[in-house]
Design an enzyme around this catalytic site. Structure first.
Site, short mmCIF file in Angstrom:
data_model
loop_
_atom_site.label_atom_id
_atom_site.label_comp_id
_atom_site.label_asym_id
_atom_site.label_seq_id
_atom_site.Cartn_x
_atom_site.Cartn_y
_atom_site.Cartn_z
N ASP A 1 0.33 1.29 0.82
CA ASP A 1 -0.12 1.45 2.20
C ASP A 1 0.99 2.14 3.01
OD1 ASP A 1 -2.23 0.62 4.28
OD2 ASP A 1 -0.46 -0.38 5.08
N HIS B 1 -8.40 -1.99 -1.32
CA HIS B 1 -7.12 -1.59 -0.74
C HIS B 1 -5.93 -2.30 -1.38
CE1 HIS B 1 -4.43 0.04 2.24
NE2 HIS B 1 -4.08 -1.17 2.65
#
Length: 321
Positions: free
Chosen positions: A99, A298
């Site tokens: 991320d 994610h």
């Protein structure tokens, strides 16, 4: 066994979690994460002969949290990584990011190729400079409702996320995973007027198999005192970073790299990714094609630790051959 300590980097104190001996591998978390999000990577990598260090980055969890928004630019964050590598007694390291931690890893590799001998990004691919600042671009495209823009107003997202950290992590960890009901095309992360970021996600009745209530409790505890303001300040520097990184526009990586993502990651569905990700071998030949995990969301290192660890060990092995 993972050991915890505080490392001084310049005027900053960074909390680190560490296991193993050998060539240094830094694991850089994203938002809203900390060292604990790499819990599945420590022992496999350390057992393979690496010194694995996962810091709480500037503004997160147990590390220092400077007050000024301007102290969270990409230059500060890259400086922290280089300073940490040297403070740990190493000359070089492999950096692995997830991320926003990928943003830091990729940027560190571009800016200090003398120190970074390999780079891996999870979720977020190598940066590509657009014609206008990113916050402006998203504001114009989505009428100010994109979650990056929602994060800009001081105190708003800060208070929302900090109100009940346990509920925050239950919603965000589940809501951005590959376990949520599938929609095609993916739902854009837009925050309607009068709503909040957490309104985008349901509080699940039952957590997916890769995530436990103990995991949620640990993450919530790490952020109860720290809050979320300093972490959100990373987003509040996106346009400033666009200005600061102009000298590296078009630069390519000099060291080997690898990019992994899930096809159900919200970043995978961001505007332009359908062109940018397939173009990686041309844009960055040393990184090559993306490794895409089907059905993965994610939180790739937590949802698919076995596959991620195998990919990391394979990559690290190529650096030692």
């Amino acid at each position: 066994m993972v050991e915890h300590r505080t490392v001084t980097v310049g005027e900053l104190r960074l909390h680190t979690a560490e296991e193993g001996e050998g060539p240094l591998v830094l694991l850089l978390h994203g938002f809203p994460e900390c060292w604990y999000n790499w819990r599945h990577q420590f022992t496999p990598l350390a057992g393979a002969g690496y010194r694995v260090v996962a810091p709480d980055q500037r503004g997160y969890a147990r590390s220092d949290r400077p007050a000024a928004v301007e102290e969270y630019t990409i230059l500060h964050l890259v400086g922290d990584v280089i300073g940490l590598i040297h403070a740990l007694g190493a000359r070089q390291a492999v950096v692995v990011g997830h991320d926003l931690g990928s943003m830091v890893a990729w940027s560190t590799a571009l800016m200090r190729p003398d120190v970074i001998r390999g780079v891996v990004g999870l979720s977020v691919p190598p940066p590509q400079r657009g014609p206008v600042p990113p916050l402006q671009a998203m504001r114009e495209r989505f009428g100010g409702q994109f979650y990056w823009n929602y994060f800009q107003t001081p105190g708003v997202a800060d208070a929302e996320l900090a109100k009940d950290p346990h509920a925050t992590f239950r919603r965000v960890m589940y809501g951005l995973s590959g376990d949520i009901p599938h929609s095609d095309p993916p739902v854009e992360p837009l925050v309607p007027p009068g709503k909040g970021f957490l309104d985008l996600f349901e509080d699940p009745e039952e957590l997916p198999g890769w995530l436990t209530e103990a995991d949620i409790d640990t993450l919530a505890t790490e952020f109860t005192e720290a809050g979320f303001t300093s972490a959100l300040n990373w987003y509040r520097n996106f346009d400033r970073n666009w200005q600061l990184t102009a000298p590296w526009d078009g630069a390519q990586y000099r060291m080997p790299g690898r990019y992994l993502t899930g096809d159900r990651d919200l970043v995978y569905g961001f505007p332009g990714m359908d062109q940018r990700i397939p173009a990686l071998p041309t844009l960055h030949p040393t990184v090559g094609p993306a490794h895409i995990l089907p059905g993965c969301g994610h939180w790739i290192a937590e949802e698919r630790p076995g596959e991620v660890n195998a990919a990391l060990l394979d990559f690290l092995g190529t650096l030692n051959s």
